[in-house]
Motif scaffolding. Structure first.
Motif, short mmCIF file in Angstrom:
data_model
loop_
_atom_site.label_atom_id
_atom_site.label_comp_id
_atom_site.label_asym_id
_atom_site.label_seq_id
_atom_site.Cartn_x
_atom_site.Cartn_y
_atom_site.Cartn_z
N THR A 185 59.86 23.65 3.09
CA THR A 185 58.90 23.26 4.14
C THR A 185 59.45 23.73 5.47
OG1 THR A 185 60.03 21.15 4.17
CG2 THR A 185 57.89 21.20 3.10
N SER A 186 58.58 23.96 6.45
CA SER A 186 59.06 24.38 7.77
C SER A 186 59.69 23.19 8.44
CB SER A 186 57.94 24.87 8.67
OG SER A 186 56.83 25.20 7.96
N PRO B 100 53.01 34.87 4.39
CA PRO B 100 53.40 34.01 5.51
C PRO B 100 54.92 33.97 5.67
CG PRO B 100 51.78 32.91 4.16
CD PRO B 100 52.15 34.16 3.44
N ASN B 102 56.67 31.44 7.25
CA ASN B 102 57.34 30.13 7.27
C ASN B 102 57.21 29.49 5.89
OD1 ASN B 102 54.57 29.85 7.71
ND2 ASN B 102 54.84 27.77 8.45
N GLN B 105 53.42 25.79 1.61
CA GLN B 105 52.27 26.22 0.81
C GLN B 105 51.17 26.69 1.76
OE1 GLN B 105 52.19 23.72 -2.33
NE2 GLN B 105 50.35 24.50 -3.28
N HIS B 106 50.60 27.86 1.50
CA HIS B 106 49.59 28.42 2.39
C HIS B 106 48.38 28.84 1.61
CE1 HIS B 106 52.77 28.96 5.47
NE2 HIS B 106 53.52 29.25 4.44
N ARG B 107 47.20 28.60 2.21
CA ARG B 107 45.95 29.06 1.60
C ARG B 107 45.47 30.21 2.49
NH1 ARG B 107 42.68 26.37 -2.73
NH2 ARG B 107 40.94 27.78 -2.84
N LEU B 108 45.37 31.40 1.89
CA LEU B 108 45.02 32.56 2.71
C LEU B 108 43.66 33.08 2.33
CD1 LEU B 108 48.37 34.42 2.12
CD2 LEU B 108 47.77 33.20 4.16
N GLU B 160 46.54 31.56 -2.80
CA GLU B 160 47.37 30.44 -2.43
C GLU B 160 48.81 30.89 -2.66
OE1 GLU B 160 45.90 26.49 -2.90
OE2 GLU B 160 47.75 25.96 -3.91
N SER B 162 53.02 30.26 -1.89
CA SER B 162 54.07 29.39 -1.39
C SER B 162 55.28 30.25 -1.13
CB SER B 162 54.44 28.35 -2.43
OG SER B 162 53.56 27.30 -2.37
#
Lengths: 187, 175
Positions: A185-186, B100, B102, B105-108, B160, B162
């Motif tokens: 996590t950041s 990403p 950072n 978990q990211h939804r792109l 999605e 991570s």
């Protein structure tokens, strides 16, 4: 019980396969299993399971299983992070047990509560004749090993039809990932 | 050396003129990056959705990179193709997005575009299908020679991803 130089980290997952949304089908049960890389090993919990058969209630389009998942993994490397593969089965018009969908998703990476809705798809027959004979005989196209759905190789030759969704809930706890230098996590 | 794990899924695509889509994807990095494990390119299944508009692939991505520098951060490039009932494949869009930087978990949502040919090409495309394609796919993720290209917008691909970073704080890198 603190280890100063841990060599592996732990991933503890619990949760449930809450239910499914399949507009055209009813009376279904599901199976789940985990797919993970070579560096991972389950330390406790069940790796696979079969749920009960559920039907849609009155006036509701939802199928509910409320099926518990509880497993702990140990690993030295995030590569091959575990995925849960869910397969859903139900009866066709003649009463045979046919597959209604396969789906897979990675176990969430960050500690906490997560809800995931995954699409479920079935392999398509190659020709119209095969589609008709499989409908008649009750033997639909299936994957010989459901774990194929969790892999990236060999998928380019498959044609599928997506026809529903399964809702999963996860609670994730990790141990010693920060000590081994991993940032999930950041800060 | 710092390590980066990119784990996730290419979920599916939406907003394209027809369904029965598949996607060819690849990850491009700079010279300082080395792939330790995982497949950095692949092709998804062909999905014909029965409900709704979105074609679902659920294609897993699991990559483990080690790097000596920040330049050339991984870029994921995609080509969305349509397969018709006869088995012919037609290009529906190119797109790319940076992974990403950072952790988390990211939804792109990756937007896509298609090269637009001349008026005759467009007319032929309506009747026969096909259409212009890029000769070299690296134009998808580089900005070097794009000024001569005329394109039209197509649908969106949802991913999605991570990102897990290791040892970045040892080198003083803030993400």
């Amino acid at each position: 019980m603190t280890s100063n130089n841990p060599s592996a980290f732990l991933l503890m997952v619990n949760g449930q396969i809450e239910g499914a949304n399949f507009p055209e089908y009813d009376d279904m049960y599901c199976k789940y299993c985990f797919v993970y890389g070579h560096d991972w090993a389950p330390t406790s919990g069940l790796e696979e399971g079969i749920s009960q058969i559920t039907s849609k209630g009155n006036g509701s389009q939802n199928l509910v299983w409320n099926f518990p998942i509880d497993i702990t993994f140990k690993s030295t490397n995030p590569f091959g992070w575990p995925q849960i593969v869910v397969s859903v089965f139900g009866p066709d018009t003649f009463g045979n047990d046919v597959v209604r969908g396969y789906g897979a998703v990675h176990i969430p990476f960050t500690p906490g509560k997560h809800t995931k809705t995954i699409p479920m798809f079935v392999p398509e027959s190659t020709s119209r004749l095969q589609k008709f004979t499989s409908w008649l005989m009750g033997r639909r196209p299936e994957f010989t090993d459901p774990k194929v759905v969790a892999q990236g190789e060999g998928r380019e030759v498959t044609r599928v039809r997506s026809q529903g969704f399964v809702k999963l809930q996860f609670n994730v706890v990790t141990k010693d990932m920060k000590k081994l230098g991993y940032d999930t996590t950041s800060t | 050396m710092a390590e980066v794990h990119i784990i996730g899924q290419i979920i599916g695509a939406t907003g394209f003129p027809q369904n029965s889509l598949f996607c060819k994807w690849g990850v491009h990095t700079g010279g300082a990056w080395r792939l330790l494990s995982g497949l950095k390119e692949g092709q998804t299944q062909v999905d014909m959705p029965q409900i709704g508009d979105m074609a679902y692939w659920s294609h897993p991505i699991d990559l483990h990179y080690t790097t000596k520098g920040l330049q050339g951060w991984p870029k994921l490039h995609l080509q969305v193709w349509h397969q018709d009932p006869f088995g012919r494949c037609q290009l529906y869009g190119y797109g790319y997005c940076h992974v990403p930087s950072n952790p988390g978990q990211h939804r792109l949502q990756c937007t896509t575009w298609r090269p637009l040919g001349s008026l005759q090409d467009q007319l032929a495309q309506i009747f026969v299908g096909g259409g212009p394609q890029l000769r070299t796919p690296d134009l998808i993720y580089s900005g070097a020679d794009r000024y001569r290209l005329h394109t039209v917008a197509m649908g969106t691909v949802e991913l999605e991803l991570s990102v897990i970073l290791r040892y970045f704080d040892r080198y003083g890198v803030e993400t």
